[in-house]
Write an enzyme that holds these catalytic residues in place. Structure first.
Site, PDB file in Angstrom:
ATOM      1  N   ASP A 387      15.041 -39.492  27.885  1.00 16.97           N
ATOM      2  CA  ASP A 387      15.128 -38.469  26.862  1.00 16.97           C
ATOM      3  C   ASP A 387      16.222 -38.685  25.832  1.00 16.97           C
ATOM      4  OD1 ASP A 387      12.935 -37.107  27.773  1.00 16.97           O
ATOM      5  OD2 ASP A 387      14.063 -35.799  29.104  1.00 16.97           O
ATOM      6  N   TYR A 468      10.180 -29.699  28.593  1.00 17.08           N
ATOM      7  CA  TYR A 468      11.283 -29.201  29.422  1.00 17.08           C
ATOM      8  C   TYR A 468      12.455 -28.738  28.561  1.00 17.08           C
ATOM      9  CZ  TYR A 468       9.859 -30.338  34.214  1.00 17.08           C
ATOM     10  OH  TYR A 468       9.244 -30.350  35.438  1.00 17.08           O
TER      11      TYR A 468
END
Length: 822
Positions: A387, A468
């Site tokens: 990420d 998320y």
């Protein structure tokens, strides 16, 4: 610069394709909250030094952009790129100073370190696109300023990667054409088709790729269909059961063609074979994964008993007790002092953390956030995210007062610079003091009860990377403990459920949805300077012991007991949390001792959350290659070096088998012994992992809950002070109990000179102090506005956020939408 093209054998998600082509198009939250309750500090407060790690100012970034365009004019840089076939400045940010330059300024009043910028440039060489790192400085721009290759922080021997995808938008359009060619099949099997005129039609399908292999001159990809999930952003739990493999072994997209189809556990070698099977009466159809109220993240209509009343909230009537220099982003609170800064890839980092005037850490911050999946379908089987590639800092969006943080919190802004644009992220960091629902300490004695409130300081941000939301916080306790905590919420990345599925990789959680097991491993750096830069690491092991003691004999010849054994960590190593918690990992000062002759230290321990933080389950991941070897153990203890400032780089995502930063070359078993024969100076660094082994279940639908996905590590003082450092700062009360021997407090109405007796004289009962507070208490007449309890979020004005969308494994939907609409 010479570029040598090497074969790339990668397992990449489509997220790897999107960002470098289109990152400059990301819109960010712009907002204001007018008049929400915030008590302002009355006294001005200034940091003792400049924040030498702060992000570039708008003026600095503008000057760097102009200077780079002039100095690198031969690259034909464009300000408005349309694809990776253009050369452009992808992003700018501060190049943080080396520690060897920063420490003399911080501790010895030396000259402030030179300020430099870091530039990532997408440039084309011999027709092929690359991403190249440069360093620009010193700043401000002057006749001394240069543009140099940024090489010294990468142990690969290069400062660039080859971009394997030249035109992500064309790949997306290719996916639409694939879907359109089989629209009759998808209408029958999935109940919908793609809308090529409006790819984001709420009733239509998406068709997104996951790159599964990239080689010289081409790649192969699996495309999967998804429903939009537009109502709540639920695309990742709306996968559909048709997959298409594309043979992309040519740079010319006209040569691309569908190679295989996968449906209901069966691979078909061509569209014709798939159609032939579909037309047969015995063709087995899977259920359809349809959207519905089950994907909604909220319920506005339920009215269980108690919901008619608001819940308790925390308030701060007298204003903050910490001090904050917003300009320098410097914080001081009950002995703690530190600086805050951000980076696009990694978000929040804290620097120069001190407690009671003593050094504790030079640096504390995120390095990488990885999620690795397993599954038995073409999407889940090779799914993983890194990420930092999408930007844990760039995706730090605005926090909601009264919900993300208490209404009384202080909010800080952050910014990033991408392709000539400045993106402001207002209120993306919050700072607040909070009192827990459990005490810091208490004790019931014969005559009294003492209770100490557990108040701590929090620095918090939330990074929303696709499906998320990661809440990352740094927590400071009154005794000197520092906790790093991660909580996750949001939609899981689900797998399509077919009758052929078994529970080997997850559970069935909806009519046509299965969960997918995955590991979250988030890597952090803690550059400890415990009472100074010279430190040692030891393992204090709790071990069983059989030993004979003279006072036991003759009754007991040998006693089975236990003792502590100290093991020196004398070379670089990765450690896992021990069975039964049977070892303490402690970083000790090599020079400083407390009043009792014990070396000052900080212990590294699993903190509050769902058990010990994990490391990666998969051994020698086919997908990750060498890009994330830090995920293989819980904790790493290494030499600290200026040329090794990070454990990973975002561009590792493109070259996992030949990463820019190879952690195995950092953790290479160098000596941690401090002796005359070693060049090692005793300055060690710890890398540690947070995360979870996540096996989603029905309770994760629609959203994973934060209290079930929390993970933390604590750095706890270990002989760092001469006694409990919280005693002088904590707020609490001592209550005397009723009884004939119960009395007042030390020095009050004592029967003798022993002030510790706390026994009142007979006849003085009326003068007894039954209660005594340490620290201030609240007084009558406190008045608070309504917004101290419930901020008026009707005043919360925020622009639409294009969150990085991972429905097709990580690509930026916001970018794609803009390109389609454009």
């Amino acid at each position: 610069m010479e570029f040598r093209t090497k074969p790339l054998i990668l397992l990449l998600s489509a997220c790897s394709f999107a960002i470098l082509t289109c990152i400059y198009l990301f819109p960010f939250s712009q907002s204001s909250i007018d008049g929400h309750y915030q008590t302002q500090q009355k006294d001005s407060f200034e940091a003792p030094k400049s924040n030498i790690w702060s992000e570039l100012s708008v003026d600095e970034a503008s000057d760097v952009y102009d200077f780079v365009f002039d100095e690198l004019s031969h690259l034909n840089l464009t300000k408005h790129p349309k694809s990776n076939r253009d050369s452009f400045i992808n992003f700018l940010e501060t190049l943080r100073p080396n520690k060897t330059d920063a420490v003399p300024y911080l501790h010895d009043d030396a000259t402030i370190p030179e300020r430099w910028a870091k530039a990532a440039i997408a440039q084309v060489s011999d027709g092929d696109p690359y991403m190249v790192y440069y360093m620009v400085g010193p700043l401000p721009v002057s006749s001394e300023t240069q543009v140099l290759p940024l090489e010294y922080i990468f142990n690969s021997g290069r400062n660039y990667i080859e971009n394997p995808v030249q035109d992500f938008s064309s790949i997306m359009r290719f996916g639409l054409s694939l879907a359109e060619n089989v629209s009759d099949i998808t209408q029958d099997l999935l109940g919908a088709v793609v809308n090529t005129k409006d790819p984001f039609d709420p009733e239509g399908l998406l068709c997104w790729p996951r790159g599964s292999r990239i080689e010289r001159g081409g790649m192969s990809m699996w495309f999967q269909f998804f429903r939009q999930g537009a109502g709540s952003g639920a695309r990742t739990i709306l996968p559909q059961g048709v997959y298409i493999k594309v043979d992309a072994n040519s740079n010319d997209m006209d040569d691309w063609s569908p190679a295989q189809f996968y449906y209901n556990g069966v691979i078909y070698d061509s569209e014709a074979e798939f159609r032939d099977a579909w037309n047969k009466p015995d063709f087995r159809r899977a259920a359809i994964n349809e959207d519905g109220s089950w994907t909604d993240t909220e319920d506005f209509d339920s009215k269980p008993a108690g919901r008619e009343l608001p819940p308790p909230v925390s308030v701060q009537p007298y204003g903050p007790r910490y001090k904050l220099d917003k300009k320098q982003q410097f914080v001081s609170w009950f002995g703690f002092e530190f600086y805050i800064t951000t980076a696009q890839a990694t978000g929040l980092t804290l620097f120069d953390i001190r407690f009671k005037g003593k050094r504790v850490m030079y640096e504390l911050g995120l390095q990488e956030a990885m999620a690795h999946y397993a599954g038995d379908d073409p999407m889940q089987g090779g799914l993983e995210f890194m990420d930092s590639f999408f930007g844990m800092g760039k995706n730090m969006f605005e926090l909601v007062p009264g919900y993300d943080c208490p209404a009384y919190a202080d909010f800080l802004d952050s910014r990033s610079y991408q392709a000539m644009h400045t993106y402001e992220q207002p209120n993306s960091i919050c700072i607040f003091e909070y009192t827990a629902d459990h005490l810091l300490s208490r004790h019931s004695a014969q005559f009294s009860i003492t209770a100490s409130r557990n108040t701590f300081l929090v620095v918090r941000s939330v990074s929303t990377v696709g499906n998320y939301d990661y809440t990352i916080e740094y927590i400071f306790y009154l005794d000197g403990t520092i906790e790093v905590k991660v909580r996750a919420s949001g939609f899981i990345f689900g797998s399509f459920f077919a009758r052929t599925n078994e529970d080997e990789y997850g559970h069935r959680i909806q009519e046509a949805l299965s969960s997918s097991m995955h590991d979250h491993v988030l890597n952090f750096k803690a550059d400890l300077d415990v009472a100074g830069p010279k430190n040692d690491m030891v393992r204090l092991a709790w071990e069983p012991l059989t030993k004979s003691y003279p006072w036991d004999r003759p009754e007991v010849e040998e006693r089975n007991t236990m003792h502590i054994v100290e093991y020196a960590v004398d070379e670089e190593i990765g450690l896992d949390y021990p069975k039964n918690g049977g070892e303490f990992y402690v970083v000790l000062s090599s020079e400083e001792k407390n009043a009792w002759g014990e070396r000052k230290g900080y212990r590294i321990a699993a903190g509050t959350g769902m058990g010990s933080p994990p490391h990666l389950t998969i051994v020698n991941s086919t997908t990750l290659g060498d890009s994330a070897r830090w995920a293989e153990h819980d904790i790493w203890i290494l030499q600290r070096k200026d040329k090794e400032p990070r454990s990973a780089d975002p561009l590792n995502y493109f070259t996992p088998h030949d990463p820019l930063i190879d952690f195995t070359k950092i953790a290479n078993h160098e000596s941690l012994k401090q002796d005359d024969d070693s060049e090692y100076d005793g300055d060690l660094v710890v890398y540690f992992n947070l995360g979870a082994h996540h096996l989603p279940h029905s309770g994760d639908i629609p959203n994973t809950l934060m209290h079930t996905s929390a993970s933390s590590v604590m750095f706890v003082p270990h002989n760092f002070a001469d006694h409990d450092a919280s005693r002088e700062s904590v707020q609490g009360v001592r209550v005397q109990l009723k009884g004939k021997n119960s009395g007042g407090f030390a020095g009050e109405w004592s029967t003798n000179s022993d002030l510790r007796s706390r026994v009142a004289r007979r006849g003085d009962e009326k003068k007894e102090h039954k209660v005594r507070y340490f620290g201030a208490t609240y007084e009558e007449g406190v008045k608070l506005p309504l917004e101290a309890f419930e901020p008026d979020l009707r005043k919360f004005v925020s622009e639409e956020i294009a969150v990085t969308d991972l429905t097709f494994n990580g690509s930026a939907a916001g970018v794609w939408e803009k390109k389609i609409e454009g």
